[in-house]
Design a protein around this motif. Structure first.
Motif, PDB file in Angstrom:
ATOM      1  N   ASP A  77       0.836  -1.204   0.000  1.00 34.88           N
ATOM      2  CA  ASP A  77       0.000   0.000   0.000  1.00 34.88           C
ATOM      3  C   ASP A  77       0.869   1.252   0.000  1.00 34.88           C
ATOM      4  O   ASP A  77       0.556   2.236  -0.688  1.00 34.88           O
ATOM      5  CB  ASP A  77      -0.919  -0.003   1.233  1.00 34.88           C
ATOM      6  N   ALA A  78       1.950   1.236   0.775  1.00 38.93           N
ATOM      7  CA  ALA A  78       2.846   2.393   0.802  1.00 38.93           C
ATOM      8  C   ALA A  78       3.513   2.577  -0.554  1.00 38.93           C
ATOM      9  O   ALA A  78       3.678   3.715  -1.032  1.00 38.93           O
ATOM     10  CB  ALA A  78       3.896   2.208   1.897  1.00 38.93           C
ATOM     11  N   LEU A  79       3.885   1.474  -1.194  1.00 39.30           N
ATOM     12  CA  LEU A  79       4.508   1.547  -2.506  1.00 39.30           C
ATOM     13  C   LEU A  79       3.549   2.148  -3.527  1.00 39.30           C
ATOM     14  O   LEU A  79       3.925   2.999  -4.351  1.00 39.30           O
ATOM     15  CB  LEU A  79       4.950   0.152  -2.953  1.00 39.30           C
ATOM     16  N   ASN A  80       2.271   1.753  -3.441  1.00 40.49           N
ATOM     17  CA  ASN A  80       1.266   2.301  -4.348  1.00 40.49           C
ATOM     18  C   ASN A  80       1.056   3.795  -4.113  1.00 40.49           C
ATOM     19  O   ASN A  80       0.900   4.578  -5.054  1.00 40.49           O
ATOM     20  CB  ASN A  80      -0.054   1.555  -4.199  1.00 40.49           C
ATOM     21  N   LYS A  81       1.040   4.188  -2.843  1.00 36.78           N
ATOM     22  CA  LYS A  81       0.833   5.608  -2.538  1.00 36.78           C
ATOM     23  C   LYS A  81       2.015   6.447  -3.035  1.00 36.78           C
ATOM     24  O   LYS A  81       1.842   7.544  -3.564  1.00 36.78           O
ATOM     25  CB  LYS A  81       0.640   5.793  -1.033  1.00 36.78           C
ATOM     26  N   LEU A  82       3.226   5.922  -2.843  1.00 37.16           N
ATOM     27  CA  LEU A  82       4.400   6.648  -3.310  1.00 37.16           C
ATOM     28  C   LEU A  82       4.465   6.686  -4.830  1.00 37.16           C
ATOM     29  O   LEU A  82       5.087   7.581  -5.413  1.00 37.16           O
ATOM     30  CB  LEU A  82       5.677   5.999  -2.755  1.00 37.16           C
ATOM     31  N   SER A  83       3.822   5.713  -5.471  1.00 32.30           N
ATOM     32  CA  SER A  83       3.807   5.666  -6.940  1.00 32.30           C
ATOM     33  C   SER A  83       2.604   6.379  -7.526  1.00 32.30           C
ATOM     34  O   SER A  83       2.366   6.307  -8.738  1.00 32.30           O
ATOM     35  CB  SER A  83       3.805   4.202  -7.411  1.00 32.30           C
ATOM     36  N   ASN A  84       1.818   7.016  -6.667  1.00 31.56           N
ATOM     37  CA  ASN A  84       0.591   7.718  -7.097  1.00 31.56           C
ATOM     38  C   ASN A  84      -0.405   6.772  -7.765  1.00 31.56           C
ATOM     39  O   ASN A  84      -1.058   7.105  -8.742  1.00 31.56           O
ATOM     40  CB  ASN A  84       0.929   8.859  -8.066  1.00 31.56           C
ATOM     41  N   GLY A  85      -0.496   5.560  -7.260  1.00 33.87           N
ATOM     42  CA  GLY A  85      -1.472   4.622  -7.812  1.00 33.87           C
ATOM     43  C   GLY A  85      -0.847   3.270  -8.029  1.00 33.87           C
ATOM     44  O   GLY A  85       0.351   3.061  -7.792  1.00 33.87           O
ATOM     45  N   PRO A  86      -1.641   2.298  -8.490  1.00 34.57           N
ATOM     46  CA  PRO A  86      -1.117   0.957  -8.734  1.00 34.57           C
ATOM     47  C   PRO A  86       0.039   0.984  -9.713  1.00 34.57           C
ATOM     48  O   PRO A  86       0.096   1.805 -10.620  1.00 34.57           O
ATOM     49  CB  PRO A  86      -2.331   0.208  -9.310  1.00 34.57           C
ATOM     50  N   ILE A  87       0.985   0.088  -9.552  1.00 32.59           N
ATOM     51  CA  ILE A  87       2.168   0.017 -10.400  1.00 32.59           C
ATOM     52  C   ILE A  87       1.758  -0.479 -11.781  1.00 32.59           C
ATOM     53  O   ILE A  87       1.278  -1.594 -11.938  1.00 32.59           O
ATOM     54  CB  ILE A  87       3.203  -0.937  -9.784  1.00 32.59           C
TER      55      ILE A  87
ATOM     56  N   MET B 214      18.276   6.573  -3.369  1.00 31.49           N
ATOM     57  CA  MET B 214      18.267   5.754  -4.586  1.00 31.49           C
ATOM     58  C   MET B 214      16.926   5.838  -5.305  1.00 31.49           C
ATOM     59  O   MET B 214      15.861   5.691  -4.684  1.00 31.49           O
ATOM     60  CB  MET B 214      18.571   4.297  -4.230  1.00 31.49           C
ATOM     61  N   GLU B 215      16.962   6.070  -6.598  1.00 33.11           N
ATOM     62  CA  GLU B 215      15.761   6.076  -7.423  1.00 33.11           C
ATOM     63  C   GLU B 215      15.640   4.733  -8.142  1.00 33.11           C
ATOM     64  O   GLU B 215      16.639   4.127  -8.539  1.00 33.11           O
ATOM     65  CB  GLU B 215      15.813   7.213  -8.448  1.00 33.11           C
ATOM     66  N   GLN B 216      14.395   4.289  -8.344  1.00 34.47           N
ATOM     67  CA  GLN B 216      14.155   2.992  -8.933  1.00 34.47           C
ATOM     68  C   GLN B 216      12.740   2.929  -9.466  1.00 34.47           C
ATOM     69  O   GLN B 216      11.905   3.783  -9.140  1.00 34.47           O
ATOM     70  CB  GLN B 216      14.375   1.893  -7.893  1.00 34.47           C
ATOM     71  N   SER B 217      12.476   1.913 -10.234  1.00 34.56           N
ATOM     72  CA  SER B 217      11.131   1.712 -10.757  1.00 34.56           C
ATOM     73  C   SER B 217      10.306   0.936  -9.740  1.00 34.56           C
ATOM     74  O   SER B 217      10.799  -0.039  -9.161  1.00 34.56           O
ATOM     75  CB  SER B 217      11.186   0.928 -12.072  1.00 34.56           C
ATOM     76  N   PRO B 218       9.060   1.338  -9.473  1.00 37.85           N
ATOM     77  CA  PRO B 218       8.228   0.603  -8.535  1.00 37.85           C
ATOM     78  C   PRO B 218       8.071  -0.861  -8.921  1.00 37.85           C
ATOM     79  O   PRO B 218       7.900  -1.731  -8.041  1.00 37.85           O
ATOM     80  CB  PRO B 218       6.900   1.341  -8.583  1.00 37.85           C
ATOM     81  N   SER B 219       8.115  -1.171 -10.225  1.00 36.06           N
ATOM     82  CA  SER B 219       7.923  -2.552 -10.656  1.00 36.06           C
ATOM     83  C   SER B 219       9.099  -3.434 -10.293  1.00 36.06           C
ATOM     84  O   SER B 219       9.013  -4.665 -10.363  1.00 36.06           O
ATOM     85  CB  SER B 219       7.712  -2.591 -12.176  1.00 36.06           C
ATOM     86  N   ASP B 220      10.226  -2.817  -9.891  1.00 36.54           N
ATOM     87  CA  ASP B 220      11.388  -3.601  -9.490  1.00 36.54           C
ATOM     88  C   ASP B 220      11.254  -4.149  -8.074  1.00 36.54           C
ATOM     89  O   ASP B 220      12.079  -4.977  -7.644  1.00 36.54           O
ATOM     90  CB  ASP B 220      12.661  -2.767  -9.579  1.00 36.54           C
ATOM     91  N   ALA B 221      10.267  -3.664  -7.330  1.00 36.18           N
ATOM     92  CA  ALA B 221      10.087  -4.135  -5.947  1.00 36.18           C
ATOM     93  C   ALA B 221       9.691  -5.604  -5.947  1.00 36.18           C
ATOM     94  O   ALA B 221       8.906  -6.053  -6.782  1.00 36.18           O
ATOM     95  CB  ALA B 221       9.024  -3.277  -5.253  1.00 36.18           C
ATOM     96  N   LYS B 222      10.225  -6.358  -4.997  1.00 37.69           N
ATOM     97  CA  LYS B 222       9.997  -7.792  -4.927  1.00 37.69           C
ATOM     98  C   LYS B 222       9.183  -8.121  -3.653  1.00 37.69           C
ATOM     99  O   LYS B 222       9.430  -7.584  -2.585  1.00 37.69           O
ATOM    100  CB  LYS B 222      11.320  -8.542  -4.871  1.00 37.69           C
ATOM    101  N   LEU B 223       8.232  -9.029  -3.845  1.00 35.85           N
ATOM    102  CA  LEU B 223       7.447  -9.499  -2.717  1.00 35.85           C
ATOM    103  C   LEU B 223       8.328 -10.402  -1.841  1.00 35.85           C
ATOM    104  O   LEU B 223       9.026 -11.284  -2.342  1.00 35.85           O
ATOM    105  CB  LEU B 223       6.233 -10.279  -3.202  1.00 35.85           C
ATOM    106  N   ILE B 224       8.322 -10.176  -0.549  1.00 38.66           N
ATOM    107  CA  ILE B 224       9.106 -11.017   0.347  1.00 38.66           C
ATOM    108  C   ILE B 224       8.178 -11.670   1.367  1.00 38.66           C
ATOM    109  O   ILE B 224       7.053 -11.202   1.615  1.00 38.66           O
ATOM    110  CB  ILE B 224      10.221 -10.220   1.051  1.00 38.66           C
ATOM    111  N   TYR B 225       8.664 -12.739   1.961  1.00 40.65           N
ATOM    112  CA  TYR B 225       7.862 -13.512   2.905  1.00 40.65           C
ATOM    113  C   TYR B 225       8.615 -13.631   4.226  1.00 40.65           C
ATOM    114  O   TYR B 225       9.832 -13.843   4.244  1.00 40.65           O
ATOM    115  CB  TYR B 225       7.576 -14.917   2.334  1.00 40.65           C
ATOM    116  N   PHE B 226       7.851 -13.556   5.315  1.00 39.65           N
ATOM    117  CA  PHE B 226       8.428 -13.725   6.650  1.00 39.65           C
ATOM    118  C   PHE B 226       8.081 -15.108   7.176  1.00 39.65           C
ATOM    119  O   PHE B 226       7.007 -15.605   6.932  1.00 39.65           O
ATOM    120  CB  PHE B 226       7.896 -12.646   7.598  1.00 39.65           C
TER     121      PHE B 226
END
Length: 398
Positions: free
Chosen positions: A362-372, A386-398
């Motif tokens: 949700d934070a990533l979407n807000k920072l990207s001004n909407g869904p990636i 560091m600047e980067q593309s939102p689509s480069d973010a990776k889902l991680i699991y705990f």
């Protein structure tokens, strides 16, 4: 802790006063007994038909008066003691809160679903404690389908744990033999500790049990020589002292009751880890966590009431403050988004940016001004330049 210390201080006063009165009472009663014995001996010098002289009557009356005064003093001291004891109760009332409704939600158990869950977790707890009859009665009276309550392996483990405390090693040795390879893989000392207790149990038979003990050691200690060589040497050393008793030897620590308590706890700990179950029941964990949190919640509630802001607590499904529980009460990792201050969920999982920082989706979407949607938008990490593309973010699991 301050509240406990205040009550403890009053209790110490009572104990000190009890001790002082006891010592004083013993002295007074001893003096009275000695005085009366002396008086009786003096009166016994005459014949039974002799009448008391005026001097003897005066001495007797004086003696009775002294005895009465001493006993009256004891009664007064005992009466004063009640005031000291009552201060303990007042200290408890002053330092501890008897009404905990301020930190509870009365609507929680009004839901039928929550009541069913509560009955299930209670039944499960009783099964884990080996109290099958109580669990069966609860299931019957609450109407819970029995198939919904599957007794965990913990019920068997608890019975074995209880058997160790009662001096019966057979169930534990049988269980350890069944899982011997798994215990060795975990570098567990459980199996050796059980055989050590069994060896010492044989030695309780005295000199005549020496042959049986040596045979038991040869059969069961060979596999442990590499890891527990010195311990086995100590066990063999006990044979020398059989004529006088191991409890009179340098190895008397091997006969201490603490050895049984320690081994029982090691069994429960290692067995639960091996079977991937928690050592404590969910109900006991909840109760212990609640007891840990209660003092902080009571203090918070008092502050909120004094500032007339109690409404911010009402109707919330989370505590208004973070409670620092002990490490044993933390069972899995969680992630709270540092941007939105929200705990992650399946719908809002944690996402790792290229720079290594993690935020929620949700934070990533807000920072990207909407869904990636594409790779054209460049996102600046909120924690580093560091600047980067939102689509480069990776889902991680705990």
């Amino acid at each position: 802790m301050e509240s406990c210390a205040a009550v403890e201080k009053e209790v110490e006063k009572v104990i000190n006063k009890f001790s002082a009165i006891n010592d004083h009472s013993q002295r007074i009663i001893g003096d009275v007994i000695a005085f009366i014995e002396k008086l009786r001996s003096s009166l016994a010098e005459g014949t039974p038909d002799d009448k008391l002289t005026p001097g003897q009557v005066e001495v007797l009356n004086d003696a009775l008066k002294k005895v009465k005064d001493k006993l009256h003093r004891l009664t007064t001291e005992h009466r004063d003691l009640h005031g000291t004891v009552s201060k303990v109760g007042k200290a408890i009332d002053r330092n501890f809160v008897a009404d905990f409704t301020a930190t509870s939600r009365t609507d929680v158990l009004q839901s039928e679903r929550n009541l069913v869950l509560l009955n299930k977790i209670m039944a499960q707890h009783f099964y884990r404690q080996g109290m099958d009859d109580v669990a069966d009665a609860l299931i019957k009276e609450s109407g819970i389908p029995r198939e919904d309550i599957v007794p965990e392996p913990y019920a068997e483990l608890h019975r074995i744990w209880e058997a160790i405390h009662n001096g019966n090693l057979a169930p534990a040795l049988e269980w350890a033999a069944q899982y011997s390879d798994e215990l060795d893989a975990r570098n567990s000392a459980l199996e050796f500790k059980l055989h050590r207790l069994a060896f010492m149990q044989i030695l309780n038979g005295g000199v005549q049990a020496q042959t049986e003990a040596i045979a038991y050691a040869r059969t069961n200690f060979a596999k442990f020589v590499r890891r527990f060589e010195k311990d086995i040497q100590s066990l063999m050393g006990t044979l020398i002292y059989l004529p006088i008793g191991v409890h009179n030897s340098p190895y008397k620590y091997l006969t201490a009751p603490e050895m049984w308590i320690e081994t029982a706890d090691v069994f429960l700990k290692d067995a639960c880890q091996l079977l991937s179950i928690n050592k404590d029941s969910p109900l006991s964990v909840i109760v212990n966590a609640g007891c840990t949190a209660l003092p902080a919640l009571l203090n918070l509630k008092q502050v909120m009431m004094s500032r007339q802001v109690t409404g911010i607590w009402n109707g919330r499904d989370e505590l208004p403050i973070e409670i620092d529980l002990e490490p044993e009460n933390r069972f899995h990792s969680i992630f709270a988004c540092p941007i939105l201050r929200q705990q992650s969920s399946e719908d809002n999982p944690p996402m790792k940016l290229l720079c290594g920082h993690v935020i929620s989706r949700d934070a990533l979407n807000k920072l990207s001004n909407g869904p990636i949607m594409n790779n054209t938008f460049r996102l600046k990490c909120p924690y580093c330049p560091m600047e980067q593309s939102p689509s480069d973010a990776k889902l991680i699991y705990f």
